[in-house]
Scaffold this active site. Structure first.
Site, short mmCIF file in Angstrom:
data_model
loop_
_atom_site.label_atom_id
_atom_site.label_comp_id
_atom_site.label_asym_id
_atom_site.label_seq_id
_atom_site.Cartn_x
_atom_site.Cartn_y
_atom_site.Cartn_z
N LYS A 153 26.26 25.44 -30.27
CA LYS A 153 25.41 26.30 -31.11
C LYS A 153 26.10 27.62 -31.47
O LYS A 153 25.72 28.32 -32.40
CB LYS A 153 24.05 26.57 -30.43
CG LYS A 153 24.05 27.41 -29.18
CD LYS A 153 22.61 27.59 -28.67
CE LYS A 153 22.41 28.34 -27.38
NZ LYS A 153 23.39 29.18 -26.81
N HIS B 29 26.84 44.17 -6.46
CA HIS B 29 26.32 43.61 -5.22
C HIS B 29 26.63 44.55 -4.04
O HIS B 29 27.72 45.15 -4.00
CB HIS B 29 26.97 42.26 -4.92
CG HIS B 29 26.60 41.14 -5.85
ND1 HIS B 29 25.57 41.19 -6.76
CD2 HIS B 29 27.17 39.92 -6.01
CE1 HIS B 29 25.49 40.06 -7.44
NE2 HIS B 29 26.46 39.26 -7.00
N CYS C 286 31.29 35.80 -6.36
CA CYS C 286 31.36 37.26 -6.38
C CYS C 286 31.07 37.87 -5.01
O CYS C 286 31.79 38.75 -4.54
CB CYS C 286 30.42 37.83 -7.43
SG CYS C 286 28.86 36.99 -7.55
N VAL D 140 29.60 36.99 -17.97
CA VAL D 140 30.94 37.07 -17.36
C VAL D 140 32.02 36.89 -18.42
O VAL D 140 33.02 37.60 -18.43
CB VAL D 140 31.08 36.03 -16.22
CG1 VAL D 140 32.53 35.98 -15.72
CG2 VAL D 140 30.14 36.36 -15.07
N THR E 27 30.68 33.84 -24.59
CA THR E 27 29.50 34.62 -25.01
C THR E 27 28.58 34.97 -23.84
O THR E 27 27.61 35.69 -24.01
CB THR E 27 28.68 33.81 -26.04
OG1 THR E 27 28.33 32.55 -25.44
CG2 THR E 27 29.48 33.56 -27.30
N GLY F 65 24.18 38.87 -11.55
CA GLY F 65 24.75 37.64 -10.97
C GLY F 65 24.07 36.40 -11.50
O GLY F 65 24.66 35.31 -11.51
N ARG G 148 35.91 25.12 -6.12
CA ARG G 148 36.26 26.05 -5.04
C ARG G 148 36.55 25.36 -3.71
O ARG G 148 37.47 25.73 -3.01
CB ARG G 148 35.12 27.05 -4.84
CG ARG G 148 34.98 28.04 -5.96
CD ARG G 148 33.77 28.93 -5.77
NE ARG G 148 33.58 29.84 -6.90
CZ ARG G 148 32.45 30.42 -7.19
NH1 ARG G 148 31.36 30.18 -6.45
NH2 ARG G 148 32.33 31.23 -8.22
C1 2RA Z 1 24.81 35.32 -8.07
N1 2RA Z 1 26.88 34.99 -6.86
O1 2RA Z 1 24.90 36.52 -7.76
C2 2RA Z 1 25.93 34.35 -7.75
C3 2RA Z 1 26.58 33.81 -8.97
N2 2RA Z 1 27.09 34.80 -9.80
O2 2RA Z 1 23.82 34.84 -8.66
#
Ligand code: 2RA
Length: 329
Positions: free
Chosen positions: A37, A234, A126, A12, A9, A157, A97
């Protein structure tokens, strides 16, 4: 194939469902997982309603693969439980990671590192993904010595709360805040928390993850990551020093033929990558290619990509596509 999406939900997670459907990933049964929830609520996938279930029930349903985007603590707790049940996990959080036993994968660069034994696979951050997709072919040709990157990151993000804050501020309305400061008509030079070295976690992710994905710890990297009031993706200003000199036309050709890259670079026509044009696209857009005359063998470039797609959901689905293609799911 049975596919679980853990965090179904969230911003992403919702994008993961969209990308799975768009790319016609062979999902026979979707198992959406979210917090307590949300259990019992429904999500739509391929025109069908699916009830959200608990993580325990998702394991019991025995999916072939579980794509996580539910935060680090949920991944640390549940990814091992899914993996122990023989379910391959592709995790979008930062939890695994930098774990030396886990692969950190951008399919265009290092999918070949994957084996059928990899049961928890990490999806990179990202801002890292879009940079390495553009730089990997240049590293291969000219050997990168040093990267200086400044980012201009979308509020998506951070998540739904941040997007709401931006549009509330733009409309002059009150509402819950994702940031300590106004984000509209502002930039915030902090993404995630500060570390003892004065960098933020986001900045150190770009340093550490890049070296792991490119399999080269000799690459020197410094980064500044900044939040800006956009939603389409971005943007990154990258200055990269190579061991070898280059010819700009060769760099352009390498990028034009690189997997996942689209070059948009015609300054005379004011053509360059922008979040407005990258939004809802899966490619990494590169432009503003120019030599840095302040030192030898150094290039400036501008990189833009939709952080919810190639920066998260699409990269994760591409990993699943690679594994499925190998018959490993
Ligand atoms: C951000 N890269 O842009 C980090 C996590 N998505 O907040």
């Amino acid at each position: 194939m049975k596919v679980a999406v853990v965090g179904a939900t969230g911003l992403v997670g919702t994008k993961m469902l969209q990308v799975l459907e768009e790319r016609n990933f062979p999902v026979d049964e979707l198992i959406p997982v979210a917090s307590a929830k949300s259990v019992g609520k429904e999500v739509k996938f391929k025109g069908k309603a699916y009830k959200i279930v608990s993580a325990d029930d998702a394991i019991a349903a025995k999916p072939n693969v579980a794509i996580f985007s539910a935060g680090g603590s949920t991944s640390l707790e549940w990814a091992p439980k899914f993996a122990a049940a023989g379910i391959t996990v592709i995790d979008n959080s930062s939890a695994w990671r930098m774990d030396p036993t886990k692969k950190l994968v951008v399919p265009e660069i290092n999918a070949d590192a994957l084996t059928p034994e990899d049961k928890i696979i990490a999806n990179p951050n990202c801002s890292t993904i879009q940079m390495v997709v553009a730089l990997a072919p240049l590293h291969k040709a000219y050997q990168i010595k040093r990267i200086v990157v400044s980012t201009y990151q979308s509020v998506t993000g951070t998540g739904v709360k941040a997007v709401t804050q931006l549009f509330n501020e733009r409309a002059g309305e009150e509402g819950e805040k994702a940031y300590a400061y106004p984000i509209d008509l502002n930039v915030i030079p902090q993404i995630d928390v500060f570390l003892d070295n004065g960098y933020t976690k986001e900045e150190m992710k770009m340093v550490n993850e890049t070296r792991k994905i490119m399999r080269d710890d000799s690459i020197r990297i410094t980064s500044t990551t900044v939040r800006i009031p956009v939603v389409g993706g971005h943007s990154e200003s990258v200055n990269v020093e190579f061991a070898k000199d280059y010819a700009l036309p060769d760099v352009r050709s390498l990028l034009e033929t690189a997997p996942g890259v689209v070059v948009v670079d015609e300054p005379s026509k004011a053509q360059y990558p922008m979040p407005l044009n990258a939004h809802e696209r899966d490619e990494v857009f590169v432009g503003r290619l120019r030599r840095d005359d302040s030192q030898p063998n150094t290039l400036n470039l501008w990189i833009v990509s939709d952080n919810l797609r190639k920066g998260a959901a699409t990269n994760a689905v591409q990993i699943a596509e690679y594994l499925a293609g190998k018959g490993w799911l």
